[in-house]
Motif scaffolding. Structure first.
Motif, PDB file in Angstrom:
ATOM      1  N   SER A  21     -37.736   7.619  11.854  1.00 10.97           N
ATOM      2  CA  SER A  21     -36.992   6.395  11.544  1.00 10.97           C
ATOM      3  C   SER A  21     -37.333   5.243  12.485  1.00 10.97           C
ATOM      4  CB  SER A  21     -35.483   6.669  11.609  1.00 10.97           C
ATOM      5  OG  SER A  21     -35.124   7.183  12.879  1.00 10.97           O
ATOM      6  N   LYS A  22     -37.970   5.572  13.640  1.00 13.03           N
ATOM      7  CA  LYS A  22     -38.335   4.515  14.583  1.00 13.03           C
ATOM      8  C   LYS A  22     -39.442   5.035  15.492  1.00 13.03           C
ATOM      9  CE  LYS A  22     -36.406   1.497  18.178  1.00 13.03           C
ATOM     10  NZ  LYS A  22     -35.185   1.182  18.982  1.00 13.03           N
ATOM     11  N   VAL A  23     -40.392   4.166  15.808  1.00 13.71           N
ATOM     12  CA  VAL A  23     -41.495   4.526  16.708  1.00 13.71           C
ATOM     13  C   VAL A  23     -41.568   3.493  17.827  1.00 13.71           C
ATOM     14  CG1 VAL A  23     -43.966   4.979  16.926  1.00 13.71           C
ATOM     15  CG2 VAL A  23     -42.786   5.549  14.793  1.00 13.71           C
ATOM     16  N   SER A  24     -41.464   3.970  19.084  1.00 15.12           N
ATOM     17  CA  SER A  24     -41.631   3.080  20.233  1.00 15.12           C
ATOM     18  C   SER A  24     -42.900   3.480  20.980  1.00 15.12           C
ATOM     19  CB  SER A  24     -40.407   3.165  21.159  1.00 15.12           C
ATOM     20  OG  SER A  24     -40.327   4.439  21.765  1.00 15.12           O
ATOM     21  N   ILE A  72     -49.299   8.712  20.467  1.00 13.61           N
ATOM     22  CA  ILE A  72     -48.293   8.281  19.505  1.00 13.61           C
ATOM     23  C   ILE A  72     -48.895   7.390  18.410  1.00 13.61           C
ATOM     24  CG2 ILE A  72     -47.477   6.070  20.446  1.00 13.61           C
ATOM     25  CD1 ILE A  72     -44.659   7.490  20.488  1.00 13.61           C
ATOM     26  N   GLU A  73     -50.110   6.900  18.652  1.00 17.05           N
ATOM     27  CA  GLU A  73     -50.754   5.990  17.703  1.00 17.05           C
ATOM     28  C   GLU A  73     -50.942   6.656  16.338  1.00 17.05           C
ATOM     29  OE1 GLU A  73     -51.270   4.333  21.569  1.00 17.05           O
ATOM     30  OE2 GLU A  73     -51.754   6.321  20.827  1.00 17.05           O
ATOM     31  N   GLY A  74     -50.707   5.864  15.274  1.00 14.50           N
ATOM     32  CA  GLY A  74     -50.945   6.345  13.914  1.00 14.50           C
ATOM     33  C   GLY A  74     -49.716   6.833  13.190  1.00 14.50           C
ATOM     34  N   PHE A  75     -48.617   7.090  13.916  1.00 10.14           N
ATOM     35  CA  PHE A  75     -47.400   7.565  13.244  1.00 10.14           C
ATOM     36  C   PHE A  75     -46.615   6.372  12.696  1.00 10.14           C
ATOM     37  CE2 PHE A  75     -48.248  11.242  15.984  1.00 10.14           C
ATOM     38  CZ  PHE A  75     -48.165  12.253  15.034  1.00 10.14           C
ATOM     39  N   LYS A  76     -46.007   6.581  11.510  1.00 10.68           N
ATOM     40  CA  LYS A  76     -45.283   5.516  10.823  1.00 10.68           C
ATOM     41  C   LYS A  76     -43.885   5.980  10.452  1.00 10.68           C
ATOM     42  CE  LYS A  76     -49.493   3.686   8.658  1.00 10.68           C
ATOM     43  NZ  LYS A  76     -50.161   3.398   7.353  1.00 10.68           N
ATOM     44  N   ILE A  77     -43.035   5.030  10.176  1.00 12.92           N
ATOM     45  CA  ILE A  77     -41.700   5.346   9.663  1.00 12.92           C
ATOM     46  C   ILE A  77     -41.858   6.022   8.299  1.00 12.92           C
ATOM     47  CG2 ILE A  77     -39.550   4.319   8.785  1.00 12.92           C
ATOM     48  CD1 ILE A  77     -39.856   2.173  10.959  1.00 12.92           C
ATOM     49  N   GLY A  78     -41.182   7.162   8.108  1.00 14.98           N
ATOM     50  CA  GLY A  78     -41.264   7.920   6.871  1.00 14.98           C
ATOM     51  C   GLY A  78     -42.124   9.163   6.987  1.00 14.98           C
ATOM     52  N   ILE A 214     -57.062  25.924  33.478  1.00  8.53           N
ATOM     53  CA  ILE A 214     -56.235  25.201  32.502  1.00  8.53           C
ATOM     54  C   ILE A 214     -56.287  23.726  32.879  1.00  8.53           C
ATOM     55  CG2 ILE A 214     -53.908  24.841  31.616  1.00  8.53           C
ATOM     56  CD1 ILE A 214     -54.808  28.211  33.034  1.00  8.53           C
ATOM     57  N   VAL A 215     -56.655  22.882  31.912  1.00 14.68           N
ATOM     58  CA  VAL A 215     -56.920  21.477  32.202  1.00 14.68           C
ATOM     59  C   VAL A 215     -56.013  20.564  31.378  1.00 14.68           C
ATOM     60  CG1 VAL A 215     -58.661  19.649  32.108  1.00 14.68           C
ATOM     61  CG2 VAL A 215     -59.333  21.958  32.780  1.00 14.68           C
ATOM     62  N   ALA A 216     -55.356  19.630  32.066  1.00 14.25           N
ATOM     63  CA  ALA A 216     -54.648  18.525  31.398  1.00 14.25           C
ATOM     64  C   ALA A 216     -54.963  17.281  32.216  1.00 14.25           C
ATOM     65  CB  ALA A 216     -53.148  18.785  31.346  1.00 14.25           C
ATOM     66  N   THR A 217     -55.900  16.475  31.741  1.00 19.83           N
ATOM     67  CA  THR A 217     -56.403  15.358  32.527  1.00 19.83           C
ATOM     68  C   THR A 217     -55.450  14.160  32.489  1.00 19.83           C
ATOM     69  OG1 THR A 217     -57.750  14.752  30.613  1.00 19.83           O
ATOM     70  CG2 THR A 217     -58.825  16.018  32.351  1.00 19.83           C
ATOM     71  N   SER A 218     -55.772  13.140  33.279  1.00 18.04           N
ATOM     72  CA  SER A 218     -54.877  11.984  33.436  1.00 18.04           C
ATOM     73  C   SER A 218     -54.704  11.203  32.142  1.00 18.04           C
ATOM     74  CB  SER A 218     -55.405  11.058  34.535  1.00 18.04           C
ATOM     75  OG  SER A 218     -56.727  10.652  34.245  1.00 18.04           O
ATOM     76  N   ASP A 219     -55.664  11.327  31.194  1.00 18.90           N
ATOM     77  CA  ASP A 219     -55.551  10.595  29.934  1.00 18.90           C
ATOM     78  C   ASP A 219     -54.692  11.338  28.917  1.00 18.90           C
ATOM     79  OD1 ASP A 219     -57.979  12.289  30.128  1.00 18.90           O
ATOM     80  OD2 ASP A 219     -58.064  11.919  27.969  1.00 18.90           O
ATOM     81  N   ASP A 220     -54.295  12.589  29.216  1.00 16.41           N
ATOM     82  CA  ASP A 220     -53.381  13.314  28.331  1.00 16.41           C
ATOM     83  C   ASP A 220     -51.974  12.747  28.450  1.00 16.41           C
ATOM     84  OD1 ASP A 220     -55.041  15.215  27.056  1.00 16.41           O
ATOM     85  OD2 ASP A 220     -55.108  16.422  28.879  1.00 16.41           O
ATOM     86  N   SER A 221     -51.122  13.073  27.474  1.00 16.70           N
ATOM     87  CA  SER A 221     -49.748  12.558  27.475  1.00 16.70           C
ATOM     88  C   SER A 221     -48.952  13.158  28.637  1.00 16.70           C
ATOM     89  CB  SER A 221     -49.057  12.907  26.158  1.00 16.70           C
ATOM     90  OG  SER A 221     -48.822  14.304  26.094  1.00 16.70           O
ATOM     91  N   PRO A 222     -47.887  12.484  29.081  1.00 14.66           N
ATOM     92  CA  PRO A 222     -47.060  13.031  30.163  1.00 14.66           C
ATOM     93  C   PRO A 222     -46.533  14.428  29.847  1.00 14.66           C
ATOM     94  CG  PRO A 222     -46.422  10.771  29.699  1.00 14.66           C
ATOM     95  CD  PRO A 222     -47.404  11.161  28.647  1.00 14.66           C
TER      96      PRO A 222
END
Length: 439
Positions: A21-24, A72-78, A214-222
């Motif tokens: 219903s909302k994307v920030s 988060i890019e690409g997600f839309k309401i609905g 196991i790798v999670a680099t700085s460009d991955d999400s928090p």
């Protein structure tokens, strides 16, 4: 009604879902489901069918908020949101050894798929206090200054505190190569992508035998960076439960805390010292206390690196980490500038279990070595300018004569890893010559 129910059972109906219903910029708001905090959901893009996992981080009435593991890019309401049946769990198995994976155990090394034989939850409670085994066995790492003066035990939790560019990656590589642990689990959390192949090739010599990275680099999400640490700990627990003594190494706790800071501030938590919300300080023991020795099983000996901003050891993350860990190794920028590697400041470092796992002779030698080294540091300026008169202090006179031997003991190249017994023998030799002199 019964015939209708029977007919419906045979139909392939869609599982219940909610809609966005909302994307920030960091959070997605969803309506139409009734999840709990911490539940895992699958976000599905209506147009492309691409999906991304997310976690429920806040609930407010009939809406809930999701932090995605990816972008988060690409997600839309609905767009549709489904509850995940497996929850926050990862597949594990012996085929992980020798591989580089992401926090969901997906291969990142291009060596093909990995077959797994078990699913494990990422979030698990630490070992119960009364089920913890006593730390009574030495855990050698092949580094003279640690084995001789800051001896580690199986199941101990140690912190490596260092500023940027002081040499903690080199020290990590030495520990991984120097230890005789049958299993090694390394978590690289929040570091630059360039550092991953560099660490594998330069510091580990491209040898991943019995090692999982196991790798999670700085460009991955928090969220990916946060749960990458817990995921790596679950892998270590899998091997520990098989009776293995596991080396767990994580770089770095500071990046892990920064990921939680991003998540907490996005959810409206109040910032405290250096902008860290309260949830960060409560999260550290949830991760660190999962390491240790468990009765009837194996052990996890853990080394957590802590990036000390501006070489300030009173940093809130460094301060909290020291209070949880069983010892700390402090790397000195001054020693790096002086060309002493590994630059371990033995006067600021400590191992809380050393006294329980080494012989009395070893313990006495380490105490006297530190005392002599402290005398040299206190009088360094006087000695350098020639203001100290020999014969004024017999202890200092002997320390000056042993200065070269002591510095040689502290120096070590990454290729020359030392046997534990030989390290202790060398340390005792330096001190016993002192005892004979006093006689």
């Amino acid at each position: 009604m019964r015939s209708i129910v029977e007919k419906l059972k045979k139909q392939k109906l869609s599982p219940p879902f909610g809609v966005i219903s909302k994307v920030s910029s960091t959070i997605i708001e969803v309506k139409g489901l009734n999840p709990g905090i911490g539940d895992i959901v699958k976000l599905v893009k209506k147009e492309s069918g691409e999906s991304e996992l997310g976690m429920v981080t806040e609930i407010n009435g009939d809406v809930f908020f999701v932090s995605p593991f990816g972008f988060i890019e690409g997600f839309k309401i609905g767009d549709k949101v489904f509850l995940s049946e497996s929850g926050l769990s990862i597949p594990v198995g012996d085929e992980l050894l020798g591989r580089v994976v992401d926090p969901f155990m997906r291969p990142k090394d291009g060596k093909g798929e990995i077959r797994h034989n078990k699913m494990l939850s990422i979030m698990k409670p630490p070992i119960e206090a009364l089920k913890r085994g006593m730390i009574d066995t030495v855990f050698p790492v092949g580094i003279k200054s640690i084995d001789g003066l800051l001896t580690c035990g199986k199941g101990q939790k140690m912190g490596i505190f260092a500023g940027s560019g002081v040499g903690k990656s080199t020290l990590m590589g030495m520990i991984v190569k120097g230890t005789k642990a049958p299993i090694k689990v390394i978590a690289l959390i929040g570091e630059r992508g360039r550092e991953v192949p560099e660490f594998i090739q330069k510091n580990l010599g491209n040898d991943l035998t019995n090692t999982v990275i196991i790798v999670a680099t700085s460009d991955d999400s928090p969220l990916m960076r946060k749960y990458g640490a817990f995921s790596a700990m679950s892998v270590a627990e899998y091997f520990k439960d098989q009776g293995n003594d596991v080396l767990f190494m994580m770089d770095s706790i500071t990046r892990f805390a920064m990921a939680q800071r991003e998540i907490g501030l996005a959810l409206g938590e109040p910032p405290t010292s250096k902008g860290y919300p309260p949830s960060v300080l409560s999260l550290l023991p949830q991760l660190m206390e999962r390491a240790g020795k468990e009765e009837g099983k194996g052990s996890i000996t853990a080394f957590f690196t802590v990036l000390v901003e501006g070489d300030d050891l009173s940093d809130p993350i460094a301060d909290q980490s020291r209070s949880i860990l069983d010892g700390h190794v402090v790397l000195s920028r001054e020693m790096t500038d002086a060309g002493i590697y590994p630059p371990i400041d033995i006067l600021k470092s400590a191992s809380r279990v050393m006294g329980d796992i080494v012989t009395q002779r070893h313990k006495n030698s380490a105490m006297i070595f530190k005392k002599l080294y402290s005398l040299l540091k206190e009088n360094e300026v006087l000695i350098r300018i020639g203001a100290y008169q020999q014969g004024t202090d017999k202890e200092l006179d002997f320390a000056i004569k042993k200065k070269r031997r002591m510095e040689e003991f502290l120096k070590q190249t990454p290729e020359n890893l030392e046997d534990f017994d030989k390290t202790v023998e060398t340390l005792n030799e330096i001190i016993e010559r002192r005892e004979k002199r006093r006689e």
